[in-house]
Design an enzyme around this catalytic site. Structure first.
Site, PDB file in Angstrom:
ATOM      1  N   LYS A  13       0.824  -1.213   0.000  1.00 35.74           N
ATOM      2  CA  LYS A  13       0.000   0.000   0.000  1.00 35.74           C
ATOM      3  C   LYS A  13       0.859   1.263   0.000  1.00 35.74           C
ATOM      4  O   LYS A  13       0.652   2.159  -0.811  1.00 35.74           O
ATOM      5  CB  LYS A  13      -0.918   0.031   1.235  1.00 35.74           C
ATOM      6  CG  LYS A  13      -1.852  -1.166   1.350  1.00 35.74           C
ATOM      7  CD  LYS A  13      -2.727  -1.061   2.595  1.00 35.74           C
ATOM      8  CE  LYS A  13      -1.972  -1.094   3.913  1.00 35.74           C
ATOM      9  NZ  LYS A  13      -1.278  -2.373   4.201  1.00 35.74           N
ATOM     10  N   ARG A  88      -9.284   0.471   9.398  1.00 31.18           N
ATOM     11  CA  ARG A  88      -8.812  -0.870   9.728  1.00 31.18           C
ATOM     12  C   ARG A  88      -9.804  -1.631  10.595  1.00 31.18           C
ATOM     13  O   ARG A  88      -9.531  -2.776  10.961  1.00 31.18           O
ATOM     14  CB  ARG A  88      -7.487  -0.765  10.490  1.00 31.18           C
ATOM     15  CG  ARG A  88      -6.252  -0.884   9.604  1.00 31.18           C
ATOM     16  CD  ARG A  88      -5.056  -0.639  10.508  1.00 31.18           C
ATOM     17  NE  ARG A  88      -3.881  -1.358  10.118  1.00 31.18           N
ATOM     18  CZ  ARG A  88      -2.848  -0.792   9.484  1.00 31.18           C
ATOM     19  NH1 ARG A  88      -2.876   0.460   9.116  1.00 31.18           N
ATOM     20  NH2 ARG A  88      -1.777  -1.504   9.213  1.00 31.18           N
ATOM     21  N   ARG A 127      11.680  -5.636   4.694  1.00 28.79           N
ATOM     22  CA  ARG A 127      11.400  -4.197   4.490  1.00 28.79           C
ATOM     23  C   ARG A 127      12.415  -3.340   5.236  1.00 28.79           C
ATOM     24  O   ARG A 127      12.777  -3.625   6.370  1.00 28.79           O
ATOM     25  CB  ARG A 127       9.989  -3.868   4.988  1.00 28.79           C
ATOM     26  CG  ARG A 127       9.699  -2.360   4.924  1.00 28.79           C
ATOM     27  CD  ARG A 127       8.226  -2.057   4.913  1.00 28.79           C
ATOM     28  NE  ARG A 127       7.537  -2.404   6.134  1.00 28.79           N
ATOM     29  CZ  ARG A 127       6.218  -2.260   6.305  1.00 28.79           C
ATOM     30  NH1 ARG A 127       5.456  -1.786   5.324  1.00 28.79           N
ATOM     31  NH2 ARG A 127       5.661  -2.609   7.445  1.00 28.79           N
ATOM     32  N   ARG A 159      11.785  -1.337  10.951  1.00 34.14           N
ATOM     33  CA  ARG A 159      10.775  -1.006  11.940  1.00 34.14           C
ATOM     34  C   ARG A 159      10.739  -2.066  13.040  1.00 34.14           C
ATOM     35  O   ARG A 159      10.888  -3.247  12.757  1.00 34.14           O
ATOM     36  CB  ARG A 159       9.390  -0.923  11.273  1.00 34.14           C
ATOM     37  CG  ARG A 159       9.134   0.420  10.625  1.00 34.14           C
ATOM     38  CD  ARG A 159       7.919   0.438   9.729  1.00 34.14           C
ATOM     39  NE  ARG A 159       6.728  -0.204  10.283  1.00 34.14           N
ATOM     40  CZ  ARG A 159       5.541  -0.214   9.665  1.00 34.14           C
ATOM     41  NH1 ARG A 159       5.399   0.377   8.472  1.00 34.14           N
ATOM     42  NH2 ARG A 159       4.516  -0.818  10.208  1.00 34.14           N
ATOM     43  N   ARG A 170       0.538  -9.074  13.701  1.00 31.96           N
ATOM     44  CA  ARG A 170      -0.154  -8.088  12.863  1.00 31.96           C
ATOM     45  C   ARG A 170      -1.047  -8.786  11.847  1.00 31.96           C
ATOM     46  O   ARG A 170      -2.139  -8.308  11.538  1.00 31.96           O
ATOM     47  CB  ARG A 170       0.869  -7.184  12.156  1.00 31.96           C
ATOM     48  CG  ARG A 170       1.461  -6.155  13.113  1.00 31.96           C
ATOM     49  CD  ARG A 170       2.774  -5.597  12.614  1.00 31.96           C
ATOM     50  NE  ARG A 170       2.635  -4.838  11.391  1.00 31.96           N
ATOM     51  CZ  ARG A 170       3.612  -4.696  10.488  1.00 31.96           C
ATOM     52  NH1 ARG A 170       4.781  -5.297  10.668  1.00 31.96           N
ATOM     53  NH2 ARG A 170       3.423  -3.967   9.433  1.00 31.96           N
TER      54      ARG A 170
END
Ligand code: ADP
Ligand code: ADP
Ligand code: ZN
Length: 215
Positions: A13, A88, A127, A159, A170
């Site tokens: 996204k 969400r 990532r 992160r 998650r």
């Protein structure tokens, strides 16, 4: 053009939104980026949000609803917006509908980027992020210079919530609390599914084909 990009963590996204925001000249509104900026600045909101983010939990709805209301009423949203990471939960979607009604900017489409769980784990664990909001991948989308952001030159970091344990949590939270929005927007006729497994460029072309309808 009033669009929400939807999909599980790691679907791409943010990567797509960065490019789409430039291409269509509409603001990219990432609730994750806004929350992380608050964490970095040590605001009251950031201190509260960090507890949830570090555990891979959602930050409470009331916090997000206030935050998105403030952001959507800013002047740069007058020609449209590109939501990334909001809504969400169903209460967030209900609140969004109320806000958008008040400002007369109803959603044109909710674009659902679909990627398998196995691929999501690979994407999230590789990532590397920049404070400016750009993200890269060690293998799939490396920066030109190792460890350095193409866009702003800052050092990239991993992160805290992109560690394996938190990634799993998650994805569990996504399945439980966020995925029901697929039916919610499916029933209202706003949902458009996109296969997110191709290259960044090929997914971009498909998403543009959808967004061009609302120019
Ligand atoms: P999201 O905002 O949905 O959580 P990101 O845009 O941050 O996802 O992408 C997650 C990771 O996957 C990043 O490392 C990014 O570079 C990588 N990525 C994004 N799109 C693709 C793609 N089409 N193919 C392979 N990797 C991708
Ligand atoms: P990703 O798309 O990679 O999962 P985000 O950057 O969108 O990550 O979000 C990071 C974290 O910020 C989430 O795990 C959650 O704790 C919090 N967050 C972001 N957006 C929302 C939201 N709309 N509702 C609740 N929590 C949110
Ligand atoms: Zn950067």
């Amino acid at each position: 053009m009033n669009i929400a990009l939807f999909g599980p963590p790691g679907a791409g996204k943010g990567t797509q939104a960065k490019e789409l925001s430039k291409h269509y000249n509409i603001p990219h509104i990432s609730t994750g980026d806004i929350l992380r900026a608050n964490v970095r600045d040590g605001t009251e909101l950031g201190v509260k949000a960090k507890e949830y983010m570090d555990k891979g939990e959602l930050v409470p709805d009331a916090v997000l609803i206030g935050l998105i209301r403030n952001r959507l009423t800013e002047a740069d949203c007058k020609n449209g917006y590109l939501l990334d990471g909001y809504p969400r939960t169903i209460p967030q979607a209900d609140a969004l509908a109320d806000i958008l009604k008040e400002i007369s900017k109803p959603l044109d489409a909710v674009i659902n980027i679909e990627v398998s769980d196995e691929e999501l784990v690979k994407r999230l664990s590789g990532r590397r992020s920049c404070a400016c909001g750009e993200s890269y991948h060690l293998m799939f989308n490396p920066p030109e210079k190792e460890g350095v952001c193409n866009a702003c030159g800052a050092a990239l970091y991993q992160r805290d919530d992109d560690k394996e344990e938190v990634i799993r949590q998650r994805l569990t939270v996504y399945n439980k609390k966020t995925k029901p929005l697929i039916d919610y927007y499916g029933n209202s006729g706003l949902l458009v599914n996109v296969d997110g497994t191709g290259s960044v460029d090929s997914v971009f072309v498909v998403v543009c084909r959808i967004m061009d309808q609302y120019k």
